[in-house]
Enzyme design. Structure first.
Site, PDB file in Angstrom:
ATOM      1  N   LYS A   1      46.565  28.982  36.407  1.00 33.65           N
ATOM      2  CA  LYS A   1      46.970  29.402  35.063  1.00 33.65           C
ATOM      3  C   LYS A   1      47.959  28.407  34.430  1.00 33.65           C
ATOM      4  O   LYS A   1      48.529  27.559  35.129  1.00 33.65           O
ATOM      5  CB  LYS A   1      47.570  30.818  35.146  1.00 33.65           C
ATOM      6  CG  LYS A   1      46.559  31.896  35.577  1.00 33.65           C
ATOM      7  CD  LYS A   1      47.213  33.276  35.538  1.00 33.65           C
ATOM      8  CE  LYS A   1      46.251  34.381  35.941  1.00 33.65           C
ATOM      9  NZ  LYS A   1      46.902  35.725  35.862  1.00 33.65           N
TER      10      LYS A   1
ATOM     11  N   ARG B   1      51.183  32.971  45.008  1.00 31.52           N
ATOM     12  CA  ARG B   1      52.077  33.604  44.029  1.00 31.52           C
ATOM     13  C   ARG B   1      53.516  33.657  44.520  1.00 31.52           C
ATOM     14  O   ARG B   1      54.456  33.515  43.727  1.00 31.52           O
ATOM     15  CB  ARG B   1      51.541  34.983  43.657  1.00 31.52           C
ATOM     16  CG  ARG B   1      50.361  34.868  42.671  1.00 31.52           C
ATOM     17  CD  ARG B   1      49.633  36.154  42.490  1.00 31.52           C
ATOM     18  NE  ARG B   1      48.759  36.138  41.311  1.00 31.52           N
ATOM     19  CZ  ARG B   1      47.846  37.073  41.078  1.00 31.52           C
ATOM     20  NH1 ARG B   1      47.674  38.073  41.913  1.00 31.52           N
ATOM     21  NH2 ARG B   1      47.096  37.007  39.991  1.00 31.52           N
TER      22      ARG B   1
ATOM     23  N   THR C   1      49.806  40.714  42.633  1.00 29.14           N
ATOM     24  CA  THR C   1      49.925  40.396  41.205  1.00 29.14           C
ATOM     25  C   THR C   1      51.377  40.098  40.823  1.00 29.14           C
ATOM     26  O   THR C   1      51.651  39.149  40.094  1.00 29.14           O
ATOM     27  CB  THR C   1      49.404  41.588  40.371  1.00 29.14           C
ATOM     28  OG1 THR C   1      48.083  41.913  40.813  1.00 29.14           O
ATOM     29  CG2 THR C   1      49.379  41.262  38.885  1.00 29.14           C
TER      30      THR C   1
ATOM     31  N   PHE D   1      49.801  45.088  27.842  1.00 23.79           N
ATOM     32  CA  PHE D   1      50.148  43.669  27.905  1.00 23.79           C
ATOM     33  C   PHE D   1      48.995  42.760  27.502  1.00 23.79           C
ATOM     34  O   PHE D   1      49.071  41.538  27.674  1.00 23.79           O
ATOM     35  CB  PHE D   1      50.638  43.311  29.314  1.00 23.79           C
ATOM     36  CG  PHE D   1      49.669  43.667  30.415  1.00 23.79           C
ATOM     37  CD1 PHE D   1      48.584  42.841  30.713  1.00 23.79           C
ATOM     38  CD2 PHE D   1      49.830  44.830  31.160  1.00 23.79           C
ATOM     39  CE1 PHE D   1      47.687  43.164  31.717  1.00 23.79           C
ATOM     40  CE2 PHE D   1      48.929  45.172  32.166  1.00 23.79           C
ATOM     41  CZ  PHE D   1      47.864  44.336  32.437  1.00 23.79           C
TER      42      PHE D   1
ATOM     43  N   GLU E   1      32.200  36.134  36.206  1.00 26.83           N
ATOM     44  CA  GLU E   1      33.265  35.188  35.857  1.00 26.83           C
ATOM     45  C   GLU E   1      32.854  33.746  36.119  1.00 26.83           C
ATOM     46  O   GLU E   1      33.214  32.844  35.359  1.00 26.83           O
ATOM     47  CB  GLU E   1      34.548  35.539  36.624  1.00 26.83           C
ATOM     48  CG  GLU E   1      35.171  36.843  36.155  1.00 26.83           C
ATOM     49  CD  GLU E   1      36.436  37.214  36.909  1.00 26.83           C
ATOM     50  OE1 GLU E   1      37.043  38.244  36.571  1.00 26.83           O
ATOM     51  OE2 GLU E   1      36.832  36.473  37.843  1.00 26.83           O
TER      52      GLU E   1
ATOM     53  N   ASN F   1      51.723  34.444  36.586  1.00 30.00           N
ATOM     54  CA  ASN F   1      51.613  34.528  38.044  1.00 30.00           C
ATOM     55  C   ASN F   1      50.683  33.491  38.673  1.00 30.00           C
ATOM     56  O   ASN F   1      50.087  33.729  39.713  1.00 30.00           O
ATOM     57  CB  ASN F   1      51.263  35.958  38.464  1.00 30.00           C
ATOM     58  CG  ASN F   1      49.967  36.447  37.874  1.00 30.00           C
ATOM     59  OD1 ASN F   1      49.268  35.694  37.191  1.00 30.00           O
ATOM     60  ND2 ASN F   1      49.611  37.684  38.142  1.00 30.00           N
TER      61      ASN F   1
ATOM     62  N   HIS G   1      44.453  33.173  39.124  1.00 29.52           N
ATOM     63  CA  HIS G   1      43.524  34.296  38.959  1.00 29.52           C
ATOM     64  C   HIS G   1      42.509  34.244  40.089  1.00 29.52           C
ATOM     65  O   HIS G   1      42.122  33.168  40.538  1.00 29.52           O
ATOM     66  CB  HIS G   1      42.777  34.171  37.620  1.00 29.52           C
ATOM     67  CG  HIS G   1      41.610  35.116  37.514  1.00 29.52           C
ATOM     68  ND1 HIS G   1      41.762  36.419  37.092  1.00 29.52           N
ATOM     69  CD2 HIS G   1      40.297  34.964  37.822  1.00 29.52           C
ATOM     70  CE1 HIS G   1      40.571  37.020  37.137  1.00 29.52           C
ATOM     71  NE2 HIS G   1      39.674  36.159  37.575  1.00 29.52           N
TER      72      HIS G   1
ATOM     73  N   TYR H   1      39.294  38.414  29.491  1.00 27.69           N
ATOM     74  CA  TYR H   1      40.135  39.533  29.926  1.00 27.69           C
ATOM     75  C   TYR H   1      39.773  40.852  29.228  1.00 27.69           C
ATOM     76  O   TYR H   1      40.592  41.769  29.197  1.00 27.69           O
ATOM     77  CB  TYR H   1      41.607  39.202  29.703  1.00 27.69           C
ATOM     78  CG  TYR H   1      42.222  38.343  30.793  1.00 27.69           C
ATOM     79  CD1 TYR H   1      42.150  38.723  32.141  1.00 27.69           C
ATOM     80  CD2 TYR H   1      42.907  37.175  30.492  1.00 27.69           C
ATOM     81  CE1 TYR H   1      42.731  37.956  33.141  1.00 27.69           C
ATOM     82  CE2 TYR H   1      43.499  36.400  31.496  1.00 27.69           C
ATOM     83  CZ  TYR H   1      43.401  36.803  32.824  1.00 27.69           C
ATOM     84  OH  TYR H   1      43.996  36.040  33.813  1.00 27.69           O
TER      85      TYR H   1
ATOM     86  N   ARG I   1      41.851  36.332  47.267  1.00 31.49           N
ATOM     87  CA  ARG I   1      42.876  37.279  46.798  1.00 31.49           C
ATOM     88  C   ARG I   1      44.022  37.385  47.812  1.00 31.49           C
ATOM     89  O   ARG I   1      45.186  37.516  47.435  1.00 31.49           O
ATOM     90  CB  ARG I   1      42.257  38.643  46.486  1.00 31.49           C
ATOM     91  CG  ARG I   1      41.393  38.569  45.209  1.00 31.49           C
ATOM     92  CD  ARG I   1      41.161  39.913  44.582  1.00 31.49           C
ATOM     93  NE  ARG I   1      42.365  40.557  44.146  1.00 31.49           N
ATOM     94  CZ  ARG I   1      42.862  40.508  42.892  1.00 31.49           C
ATOM     95  NH1 ARG I   1      42.248  39.834  41.946  1.00 31.49           N
ATOM     96  NH2 ARG I   1      43.965  41.156  42.596  1.00 31.49           N
TER      97      ARG I   1
HETATM   98  P1  ADP Z   1      45.267  40.349  39.243  1.00 28.10           P
HETATM   99  O1  ADP Z   1      45.383  39.051  38.475  1.00 28.10           O
HETATM  100  O2  ADP Z   1      46.130  40.342  40.469  1.00 28.10           O
HETATM  101  O3  ADP Z   1      43.833  40.728  39.527  1.00 28.10           O
HETATM  102  P2  ADP Z   1      45.251  42.423  37.174  1.00 28.10           P
HETATM  103  O4  ADP Z   1      43.767  42.243  37.138  1.00 28.10           O
HETATM  104  O5  ADP Z   1      45.792  43.798  37.347  1.00 28.10           O
HETATM  105  O6  ADP Z   1      45.903  41.494  38.319  1.00 28.10           O
HETATM  106  O7  ADP Z   1      45.887  41.844  35.826  1.00 28.10           O
HETATM  107  C1  ADP Z   1      45.382  40.674  35.233  1.00 28.10           C
HETATM  108  C2  ADP Z   1      46.543  39.804  34.791  1.00 28.10           C
HETATM  109  O8  ADP Z   1      47.275  40.474  33.771  1.00 28.10           O
HETATM  110  C3  ADP Z   1      47.584  39.523  35.878  1.00 28.10           C
HETATM  111  O9  ADP Z   1      47.236  38.476  36.756  1.00 28.10           O
HETATM  112  C4  ADP Z   1      48.802  39.167  35.043  1.00 28.10           C
HETATM  113  O10 ADP Z   1      48.726  37.824  34.542  1.00 28.10           O
HETATM  114  C5  ADP Z   1      48.649  40.138  33.865  1.00 28.10           C
HETATM  115  N1  ADP Z   1      49.430  41.365  34.098  1.00 28.10           N
HETATM  116  C6  ADP Z   1      49.148  42.362  34.979  1.00 28.10           C
HETATM  117  N2  ADP Z   1      50.067  43.334  34.935  1.00 28.10           N
HETATM  118  C7  ADP Z   1      50.966  42.954  33.988  1.00 28.10           C
HETATM  119  C8  ADP Z   1      52.168  43.528  33.461  1.00 28.10           C
HETATM  120  N3  ADP Z   1      52.611  44.709  33.896  1.00 28.10           N
HETATM  121  N4  ADP Z   1      52.817  42.834  32.496  1.00 28.10           N
HETATM  122  C9  ADP Z   1      52.371  41.651  32.026  1.00 28.10           C
HETATM  123  N5  ADP Z   1      51.234  41.042  32.485  1.00 28.10           N
HETATM  124  C10 ADP Z   1      50.546  41.679  33.455  1.00 28.10           C
HETATM  125 MG    MG Z   2      42.297  41.252  38.226  1.00 25.22          MG
END
Ligand code: ADP
Ligand code: MG
Length: 135
Positions: A10, A103, A92, A58, A127, A113, A116, A50, A86
């Site tokens: 990212k 991370r 996350t 968010f 994807e 973070n 992805h 997304y 993962r």
């Molecule tokens: P992951 O990337 O671990 O699969 P998610 O699919 O739940 O996590 O969320 C997608 C992305 O959205 C996260 O990687 C992060 O960049 C962002 N995100 C998730 N939760 C939050 C939050 N509470 N506040 C801000 N950004 C968030």
């Molecule tokens: Mg995800």
């Protein structure tokens, strides 16, 4: 079973010059990089990628962030690639990520973070196709 998954480095990690370190971790954990491209996502591209999160509070912040600078997108291949990527990524929220994960090492916050990873076989296929139309 040999699987493929989508990985993205990212904008936060790219701008901090962590690209090489993260690719090194990926290769050291036995993943083959099938495709790799550095690009900047357009706003419509970020919203589409997304879309599954569009009702989350968010979402706007997430799209703004993922389009804020270049990303490095990779199709990875390995046995159990989806789960193993993962695991290597970590939780996350980097505050909850295990030691030694990408991370934990390189992410700054739950939003910014570093990486992805696809979360299931169906999303991995979608994807990968989103970025690499011929795969
Ligand atoms: P992951 O990337 O671990 O699969 P998610 O699919 O739940 O996590 O969320 C997608 C992305 O959205 C996260 O990687 C992060 O960049 C962002 N995100 C998730 N939760 C939050 C939050 N509470 N506040 C801000 N950004 C968030
Ligand atoms: Mg995800």
């Amino acid at each position: 079973m040999v699987e493929r998954t989508l990985a993205i480095i990212k904008p936060d990690a790219v701008s901090k010059k962590f690209t090489g370190k993260i690719i090194d971790m990926i290769e050291n954990h036995g993943f083959n990089i099938i495709r790799m491209q550095k690009l900047r996502m357009a706003p419509e591209h970020g919203q589409a990628f997304y879309a599954v999160h569009k009702e989350r509070p968010f979402f706007g912040e997430l799209v703004e962030f993922i389009t804020s600078g270049p990303v490095v997108v990779m199709a990875l291949e390995k046995e159990n690639a989806i789960k193993d990527w993962r695991t290597l990524m970590g939780a996350t929220n980097p505050a909850q990520a295990d030691a030694g994960t990408v991370r934990k090492l390189y992410a700054e916050s739950i939003g910014k973070n570093a990486v992805h990873g696809s979360d299931a076989p169906e999303t991995a296929q979608e994807e990968i196709k989103f970025f690499f139309h011929d795969l």
